[in-house]
Design a protein around this motif. Structure first.
Motif, PDB file in Angstrom:
ATOM      1  N   LYS A 171       0.822  -1.225   0.000  1.00  0.00           N
ATOM      2  CA  LYS A 171       0.000   0.000   0.000  1.00  0.00           C
ATOM      3  C   LYS A 171       0.851   1.268   0.000  1.00  0.00           C
ATOM      4  O   LYS A 171       0.588   2.197  -0.755  1.00  0.00           O
ATOM      5  CB  LYS A 171      -0.923   0.019   1.224  1.00  0.00           C
ATOM      6  CG  LYS A 171      -2.001  -1.009   1.247  1.00  0.00           C
ATOM      7  CD  LYS A 171      -2.945  -0.804   2.413  1.00  0.00           C
ATOM      8  CE  LYS A 171      -2.316  -1.037   3.771  1.00  0.00           C
ATOM      9  NZ  LYS A 171      -1.922  -2.434   4.006  1.00  0.00           N
ATOM     10  N   THR A 172       1.840   1.320   0.873  1.00  0.00           N
ATOM     11  CA  THR A 172       2.611   2.543   1.025  1.00  0.00           C
ATOM     12  C   THR A 172       3.396   2.859  -0.242  1.00  0.00           C
ATOM     13  O   THR A 172       3.404   4.004  -0.719  1.00  0.00           O
ATOM     14  CB  THR A 172       3.561   2.432   2.229  1.00  0.00           C
ATOM     15  OG1 THR A 172       2.791   2.170   3.409  1.00  0.00           O
ATOM     16  CG2 THR A 172       4.352   3.706   2.430  1.00  0.00           C
ATOM     17  N   THR A 200       0.872   3.830  -3.036  1.00  0.00           N
ATOM     18  CA  THR A 200       0.340   5.181  -2.812  1.00  0.00           C
ATOM     19  C   THR A 200       1.379   6.232  -3.180  1.00  0.00           C
ATOM     20  O   THR A 200       1.065   7.241  -3.824  1.00  0.00           O
ATOM     21  CB  THR A 200      -0.083   5.366  -1.343  1.00  0.00           C
ATOM     22  OG1 THR A 200      -0.989   4.315  -0.974  1.00  0.00           O
ATOM     23  CG2 THR A 200      -0.762   6.710  -1.126  1.00  0.00           C
ATOM     24  N   GLU A 258      -3.615   6.277   1.222  1.00  0.00           N
ATOM     25  CA  GLU A 258      -3.393   4.886   1.582  1.00  0.00           C
ATOM     26  C   GLU A 258      -4.566   4.388   2.411  1.00  0.00           C
ATOM     27  O   GLU A 258      -4.895   4.957   3.445  1.00  0.00           O
ATOM     28  CB  GLU A 258      -2.088   4.759   2.377  1.00  0.00           C
ATOM     29  CG  GLU A 258      -1.751   3.339   2.767  1.00  0.00           C
ATOM     30  CD  GLU A 258      -0.361   3.213   3.366  1.00  0.00           C
ATOM     31  OE1 GLU A 258      -0.138   2.252   4.125  1.00  0.00           O
ATOM     32  OE2 GLU A 258       0.502   4.075   3.071  1.00  0.00           O
TER      33      GLU A 258
END
Length: 464
Positions: free
Chosen positions: A117-118, A121, A161
């Motif tokens: 995710k990080t 994003t 995120e």
């Protein structure tokens, strides 16, 4: 009522600094309480002229507050929380604050999934920024292209995120259910967060609810290489596109080549050749992250040439295979991996980039899931690309023996697979071992979702 003075409690340092700065950009007078605020976040808050109050006391809850934002790090019994409830001061969770003050008027691009995710994003926010869309961005980490974890832009898109972790003591549902997704990315879905979700099915339910929030004119982007993510497409009432390495993906990468610190790949978009791309990250896992970001860029209207240039200019995310230093020819990396899939993907990426070099994997079982024996056998397989594995004590030692990850069993499985694996409880002893035995050309990959007693700097100092 117009909100003016806001107080933040129970929000970890990075998130508190980010939310405080973003609210301040909207004209709010923001302050926060925390048990122990330290650099670099304390310096950042001071630069932003945001007051930080040490510790939690009822006196911090003053009569002039319009709103209190409550994080998920505190529960009933916290003295400030009890004061808020007693005096019936208006309060909300962190994701509600983000939604109410930033997302209703934006085109929300929510990046979700168990892993990646990080990075995704950060990639998405950077591609849109590089392409001139001027988005706002909120990341659960530090993106070097932005020099921080957020960006306040003037464009329509807000890239955020989407965490499946719970929201607050009064709201145990996933944060991403508050983020009003117009474009949603789901990279993958696996079991995690054992302190919140009892089983995989409960996580599936959270993601199904997330998909159900996407409007008819919205877009769902799902990882084609992950069966759980693909299955969620059946719940969508909007357009769905897929990305991955699998044949038939709408955004398909193929012919991957890892060279040094970068991975190149060819792209098929809708089955048609769409060019060659390079991302300064390692391995197939990060190519999937890049594909998700490109699919968002395509939906926003960016050209493939613009996105190719943006990918090449990406600077990475701290604590995601971040090179902390090279001493005596030994490279020390910091990585956030704590789930067996993330560990396996991280190490596979390193091995593909450096097939002939010795890899040390130092792993701290720290998260609520990794401290438990849920993935006992999976952890043993995850370390396959590594040559030497060092394990400290399990962080959550208070867990009952029948629930806690067994380092003895893990070591036994690793040794049975022919690995040099050792249990070294103390960080200082791990550092001493590496300093004595590491040779020029070795790669030391430290994996933990916590501070790990500053082991990275200790390693560099000892090696020097």
């Amino acid at each position: 009522m117009t909100m003016k003075r806001v107080h933040l409690i129970g929000i970890c340092g990075t998130a508190m600094a980010t939310l405080a700065a973003m609210l301040k950009s909207r004209g709010f007078d923001v302050r926060g309480s925390d048990q122990n605020v330290y650099p670099p976040m304390s310096d950042f808050l001071a630069e932003q002229q945001i007051t930080t109050l040490q510790g939690y006391t009822p006196e911090h809850i003053t009569a002039d507050l319009d709103l209190v934002v409550i994080g998920n790090a505190i529960s009933r019994g916290n003295p400030e929380l009890e004061e808020v409830l007693d005096r019936k001061i208006r309060y909300c969770s962190l994701p509600e604050a983000i939604r109410d003050h930033f997302l209703w008027g934006a085109r929300s691009v929510v990046i979700a999934g168990t892993h990646g995710k990080t990075t995704t994003t950060s990639l998405t926010g950077w591609l849109l920024t590089h392409g001139g869309a001027d988005p706002s961005v909120l990341i659960g980490g530090i993106a070097d292209n932005f020099g921080g974890s957020y960006r306040v832009g003037g464009g329509r898109e807000f890239v955020i995120e989407g965490d499946e972790y719970d929201s607050a003591f009064f709201d145990k549902t996933a944060k991403f259910l508050k983020y009003l997704p117009d474009i949603a990315v789901i990279n993958n879905v696996e079991y995690d967060h054992a302190d919140i979700y009892p089983d995989l099915e409960s996580i599936r339910v959270a993601f199904r609810r997330f998909v159900n929030l996407i409007p008819r004119r919205g877009l769902l982007l799902v990882g084609a290489d992950d069966p759980e993510a693909r299955a969620l497409a059946a719940n969508a009432r909007c357009k769905v596109e897929t990305f991955g390495l699998s044949e038939g993906s709408d955004w398909q990468a193929h012919d991957l080549k890892v060279d040094g610190g970068s991975t190149t790949f060819n792209l098929r978009r809708g089955g048609e050749p769409a060019g060659t791309f390079e991302v300064p990250l390692l391995g197939a896992f990060n190519v999937r992250n890049a594909l998700a970001a490109m699919a968002v860029g395509g939906a926003v209207g960016l050209s493939t040439d613009t996105m190719a240039a943006g990918l090449r200019a990406f600077k990475g995310v701290r604590r995601r295979m971040q090179l902390r230093g090279i001493v005596r020819g030994v490279s020390v990396y910091d990585d956030f991996a704590h789930h067996p899939t993330a560990i396996a993907e991280t190490l596979a990426g390193v091995r593909s980039a450096f097939p002939d070099r010795r890899i040390w994997a130092i792993f701290e079982p720290r998260s609520a899931t990794s401290c438990r024996k849920i993935f006992q056998s999976e952890f043993a397989r995850a370390f396959a690309p590594a040559d030497r594995i060092l394990l400290p004590a399990v962080f959550r030692s208070s867990l009952p023996d029948d629930q806690r990850l067994s380092t003895d069993l893990l070591l036994s499985d690793l040794k049975a697979a022919g690995k040099d694996a050792r249990y070294i409880p103390r960080v200082d002893d791990i550092v001493e071992t590496v300093a004595k035995e590491a040779k020029a050309g070795d790669l030391v990959v430290v994996m933990s979702n916590g501070g790990f007693d500053n082991i990275h700097q200790k390693l560099l100092t000892a090696l020097g």
